[in-house]
Design an enzyme around this catalytic site. Structure first.
Site, short mmCIF file in Angstrom:
data_model
loop_
_atom_site.label_atom_id
_atom_site.label_comp_id
_atom_site.label_asym_id
_atom_site.label_seq_id
_atom_site.Cartn_x
_atom_site.Cartn_y
_atom_site.Cartn_z
N ARG A 198 0.80 -1.23 0.00
CA ARG A 198 0.00 0.00 0.00
C ARG A 198 0.83 1.27 0.00
O ARG A 198 0.56 2.20 -0.76
CB ARG A 198 -0.90 0.06 1.25
CG ARG A 198 -2.23 -0.56 1.09
CD ARG A 198 -2.66 -1.12 2.42
NE ARG A 198 -1.75 -2.18 2.78
CZ ARG A 198 -1.91 -3.45 2.39
NH1 ARG A 198 -2.94 -3.79 1.70
NH2 ARG A 198 -1.03 -4.37 2.70
N THR A 199 1.79 1.35 0.88
CA THR A 199 2.50 2.62 1.04
C THR A 199 3.27 2.94 -0.24
O THR A 199 3.20 4.05 -0.77
CB THR A 199 3.43 2.57 2.26
OG1 THR A 199 2.68 2.12 3.38
CG2 THR A 199 4.02 3.93 2.57
N LYS A 211 25.28 -6.84 -2.06
CA LYS A 211 26.75 -7.01 -2.12
C LYS A 211 27.43 -6.43 -0.88
O LYS A 211 28.64 -6.42 -0.78
CB LYS A 211 27.31 -6.28 -3.35
CG LYS A 211 26.73 -6.72 -4.68
CD LYS A 211 27.41 -5.93 -5.81
CE LYS A 211 26.72 -6.13 -7.14
NZ LYS A 211 27.18 -5.16 -8.14
N ARG A 219 11.51 3.49 3.19
CA ARG A 219 11.14 2.52 4.23
C ARG A 219 12.32 1.60 4.47
O ARG A 219 12.91 1.08 3.53
CB ARG A 219 9.93 1.69 3.81
CG ARG A 219 9.72 0.49 4.75
CD ARG A 219 8.45 -0.25 4.50
NE ARG A 219 7.30 0.57 4.82
CZ ARG A 219 6.05 0.11 4.78
NH1 ARG A 219 5.82 -1.15 4.45
NH2 ARG A 219 5.04 0.90 5.07
N HIS A 223 5.63 5.84 11.28
CA HIS A 223 5.07 5.72 9.93
C HIS A 223 4.08 6.88 9.78
O HIS A 223 2.87 6.68 9.78
CB HIS A 223 4.38 4.35 9.82
CG HIS A 223 3.98 3.95 8.44
ND1 HIS A 223 4.04 4.79 7.36
CD2 HIS A 223 3.49 2.77 7.97
CE1 HIS A 223 3.61 4.14 6.29
NE2 HIS A 223 3.26 2.93 6.63
C1 NCD Z 1 1.97 -1.07 8.17
C2 NCD Z 1 3.45 -0.90 8.34
O1 NCD Z 1 4.21 -1.13 7.38
O2 NCD Z 1 3.84 -0.53 9.42
N1 NCD Z 1 1.59 -1.30 6.83
C3 NCD Z 1 1.27 -0.23 6.05
O3 NCD Z 1 2.10 0.59 5.75
N2 NCD Z 1 -0.02 -0.09 5.70
C4 NCD Z 1 1.36 -2.03 9.10
C5 NCD Z 1 1.89 -3.43 9.13
O4 NCD Z 1 2.78 -3.80 8.35
O5 NCD Z 1 1.37 -4.19 9.95
#
Ligand code: NCD
Length: 307
Positions: free
Chosen positions: A57-58, A86, A108, A136
């Site tokens: 999603r993100t 590497k 991320r 997040h």
């Molecule tokens: C979340 C995350 O990555 O922290 N996912 C997301 O970005 N929607 C929640 C999760 O992974 O549980």
């Protein structure tokens, strides 16, 4: 107020007024977006998604947000095919990516605090899309935007936050985000071993909160329930995860027994803590929430890029 060039590392980086402004912008672009036609002509702006941990999603909502805004969006690709494989260090990787001069880097990775470190290394505007168990912030924007769309306000809401409150970064960012609003009450619902951490509670200055172990104990008091999965990848000891697996579960049957069914949110992905039969209920809002994420990211990208 200008968000142009501002790094977004924590939910703390935005004021209440800025969050409300972004919600308003998300609503505006949602109403005028024709999907096949970019909102702006901004091909001179470039964003790159650098996801060194799994994401659906993100990453996709940022990529679609950029596409619909009319900017160029690149992707770093999977870590398996990058030089990280590497042995290249995080610092070198970020220096390299920044050297190609993107306007925005959406990052991320698994180490808490490394988003801040990357922001110091990079000239590009840095958006933290999850740094380990820490934060997040754009998920928290998505979450409050979803609450706004359901209730028409955020002030005064009673919200249950349930699940892995120990390792969930969305829990921390959402708590900080809600702390900007008035008269909020939070009910943290989790097994004792997954209780919310002190570094999260220490960030809360205004919000009133309580702890519970079972959702049934708070269900009558809440407007919305934010369910989270057990963060399997954060457990040092896999047997600990096995012990906790299935320790909480929201099902349609369980919800139907309540006097009042709260709206159900979830950052997703879900595993087994929220059964698919809940999807049929009108209170299930998590897929809409995922879609809302794209609109609030359009608003955020537009403003940090100064389009
Ligand atoms: C979340 C995350 O990555 O922290 N996912 C997301 O970005 N929607 C929640 C999760 O992974 O549980």
């Amino acid at each position: 107020m200008s968000l142009k060039g501002r790094d977004i590392i924590s939910a703390k980086d935005l004021s209440r007024e800025e969050v409300e402004f972004l919600i308003k912008e998300a609503e505006t672009y949602r109403n005028i977006l024709k999907f096949r036609k970019p909102l702006f002509k901004a091909e001179d702006k470039t964003a790159i998604t650098v996801f060194l941990e799994p994401s659906t999603r993100t990453r996709l909502s940022f990529q679609f947000a950029g596409t619909y805004l009319g900017i160029k969006v690149l992707d770093f690709g999977a870590t398996e095919i990058s030089s990280i494989q590497k042995g290249e260090t995080f610092e070198d990787t970020m220096t390299m990516v920044d050297g190609y001069e993107p306007d925005v880097i959406i990052l991320r990775q698994s180490v808490a605090g490394n988003a801040e470190k990357a922001a110091k290394i990079c000239k590009a505007t840095l958006i933290n899309a999850g740094d380990g168990i820490n934060e997040h912030p754009t998920q928290a924007l998505t979450d409050v935007y979803t609450l706004y769309r359901i209730f028409g306000r955020i002030d005064g809401l009673r919200i249950g936050i349930m699940g892995d409150l120990k390792y969930g970064r969305t829990v921390k960012s959402l708590s900080i985000m809600l702390d900007k609003f008035k008269d909020i009450k939070l009910y943290y619902v989790s097994p004792p071993s997954l209780k919310v951490r002190d570094d999260v509670l220490n960030e809360i200055k205004n919000v009133d909160y309580e702890f519970a172990e079972k959702v049934e104990d708070v269900a009558d008091k809440i407007d919305a329930l934010y369910v989270t999965r057990i963060q399997k990848e954060r457990f040092a000891d896999p047997s600990e995860y096995e012990k906790l697996k299935g320790s909480y579960k929201v099902t349609k049957d369980m919800l139907m027994k309540l006097k009042k069914i709260p709206y159900i949110l979830h950052p997703l992905p879900r595993v087994d803590e929220l059964t698919p039969d809940v999807d049929e209920l009108p209170q299930a809002k998590y897929f809409e929430q995922a879609k809302n994420g794209m609109f609030i990211r359009i608003a955020l990208l537009k403003n940090v890029l100064g389009i």
